[in-house]
Design an enzyme around this catalytic site. Structure first.
Site, PDB file in Angstrom:
ATOM      1  N   LYS A 244       9.883   1.406  -7.753  1.00 19.22           N
ATOM      2  CA  LYS A 244       9.436   0.015  -7.818  1.00 19.22           C
ATOM      3  C   LYS A 244       9.019  -0.336  -9.241  1.00 19.22           C
ATOM      4  CE  LYS A 244       8.128  -0.137  -2.979  1.00 19.22           C
ATOM      5  NZ  LYS A 244       7.125   0.206  -1.974  1.00 19.22           N
TER       6      LYS A 244
ATOM      7  N   GLN B 188       0.861   0.660  -1.211  1.00 18.07           N
ATOM      8  CA  GLN B 188       1.859   1.533  -0.605  1.00 18.07           C
ATOM      9  C   GLN B 188       1.327   2.141   0.695  1.00 18.07           C
ATOM     10  OE1 GLN B 188       5.106   2.017  -1.855  1.00 18.07           O
ATOM     11  NE2 GLN B 188       5.411   3.095   0.073  1.00 18.07           N
TER      12      GLN B 188
ATOM     13  N   ASP C 167       4.430  -8.104   0.082  1.00 17.17           N
ATOM     14  CA  ASP C 167       5.009  -7.364   1.207  1.00 17.17           C
ATOM     15  C   ASP C 167       5.076  -8.249   2.457  1.00 17.17           C
ATOM     16  OD1 ASP C 167       6.069  -4.855   0.935  1.00 17.17           O
ATOM     17  OD2 ASP C 167       4.160  -3.790   1.122  1.00 17.17           O
TER      18      ASP C 167
END
Ligand code: NDP
Length: 300
Positions: A54, A98, A121
């Site tokens: 990422k 994460q 997200d």
């Protein structure tokens, strides 16, 4: 094989190119550089690889990448304090924590502490509600990538029968909401669904998000259907040598490709689109934060 293979790698590269063009414009015309903060707690090796990828791709499209690696025993209070700090930082337009988090941390609490406008997200409860009511929001990256590929394949999705196998909060449910938003007739199947084979055979669009290797054989696929295989499963591959593995999806690719009209492979299908959509969401969040027009084609 008769199906068109949907090349997720090439598609993701195209999305990243669009993101990079928009980032360059934001810098040149407005002096703004979009920034993505990624928070990793603990040392899960798979998570470390994701976070590294990422960060690398964020820099490649010209955005700022802020990595925060915290020890596995970080307290909830310390993690929440970091999120508060990132929420308040004007250089940070997207925040990603994460998952999975170590067991002593409450993921729901942590995710819901992120400013919904920076929740790239799309897991914050506000974004879940906005998506469910068809309002502008941050859309979860994997389903957004699937939607982009389906729109590219079909043009309009209106009136098509879509079956989503899997009802998780991160893939199945938001995928179904997005397909409903595009006026598909949507069925969500799961582990208690009766006669799953028959349900799948009705699908013009079949999305598999189960996590069971090659569970869906070709004879569950309607001839000409578009099959999106979200599953990523590691299975032993003795033909490659002792202890070796290979990745397969939730769909039995060879038999499904004989009947489907189009299909995503694993690897190289949905997977690469997920990070590309994370970058797309970050540039979208940056535009919204600054009251600027959003890039076209990168949101739902
Ligand atoms: P979850 O384990 O959270 O959900 C799996 C879903 O599949 C559940 O709703 C479950 O039903 C359903 N299911 C399980 N067994 C069956 C069965 N025999 N028949 C029908 N449905 C069944 O998984 P995720 O949604 O998080 O992920 C799904 C897959 O997608 C995984 O392989 C994951 O690795 C992959 N993935 C890939 C991403 C990418 O970037 N390409 C991103 C995210 C996930 P029930 O609710 O009844 O238990």
């Amino acid at each position: 094989m008769s199906a068109t293979i949907i090349d997720g790698k090439a598609f993701a590269a195209k999305v990243r190119e669009q993101v990079a063009t928009h980032v360059a414009r934001l810098k040149d015309e407005h002096g703004i550089t979009p920034g993505l903060a990624v928070v990793l707690v603990g040392e899960d090796p798979a998570s470390e690889v994701y976070v590294r990828n990422k960060g690398k791709q964020t820099l490649e499209v010209g955005m700022n990448s802020f990595e925060h690696k915290l020890p596995a025993d970080t307290s909830e209070a310390d993690l929440l304090a970091l999120i508060d700090q990132l929420n308040a930082d004007p250089a940070v337009h997207g925040i990603l924590v994460q998952l999975p988090l170590p067991g002593h941390l409450n993921s729901d609490l942590v995710i819901n502490a992120i400013d919904p406008a920076k929740d790239v997200d799309g897991f914050h409860i506000s974004n879940v509600g906005l998506l469910g009511t068809g309002q502008k929001c941050m859309v979860p990256c994997t389903p957004l990538g699937c939607l982009m590929m389906l729109r590219e394949q079909h043009g309009k999705l209106s009136g098509l029968n879509a079956v989503v196998v899997g009802r998780s909060n991160i893939v199945g449910k938001p995928m179904a909401q997005l397909l409903l938003g595009d006026s598909c007739t949507v069925t969500i199947a799961h582990s208690r669904t009766k006669d799953l084979a028959e349900v799948c055979r009705r699908a013009d669009i079949l999305v598999a998000a189960v996590g069971r290797p090659e569970m869906i054989p070709g004879d569950w696929v309607k001839p000409g259907a578009t099959v999106i295989d979200v599953g990523i499963n590691r299975i032993p591959a003795p033909e490659k040598g002792e202890g070796k593995h290979r990745l397969v999806g939730d769909v039995e690719f060879a038999s499904a490709a004989e009947v489907a009209g189009a299909i995503t492979p694993v690897p190289g299908g949905v997977g690469p689109m997920t990070i590309a959509c994370l970058l797309a969401n970050t540039v979208t969040a940056c535009c919204r934060a600054n009251g600027l027009p959003e890039p076209e084609g990168l949101t739902a």
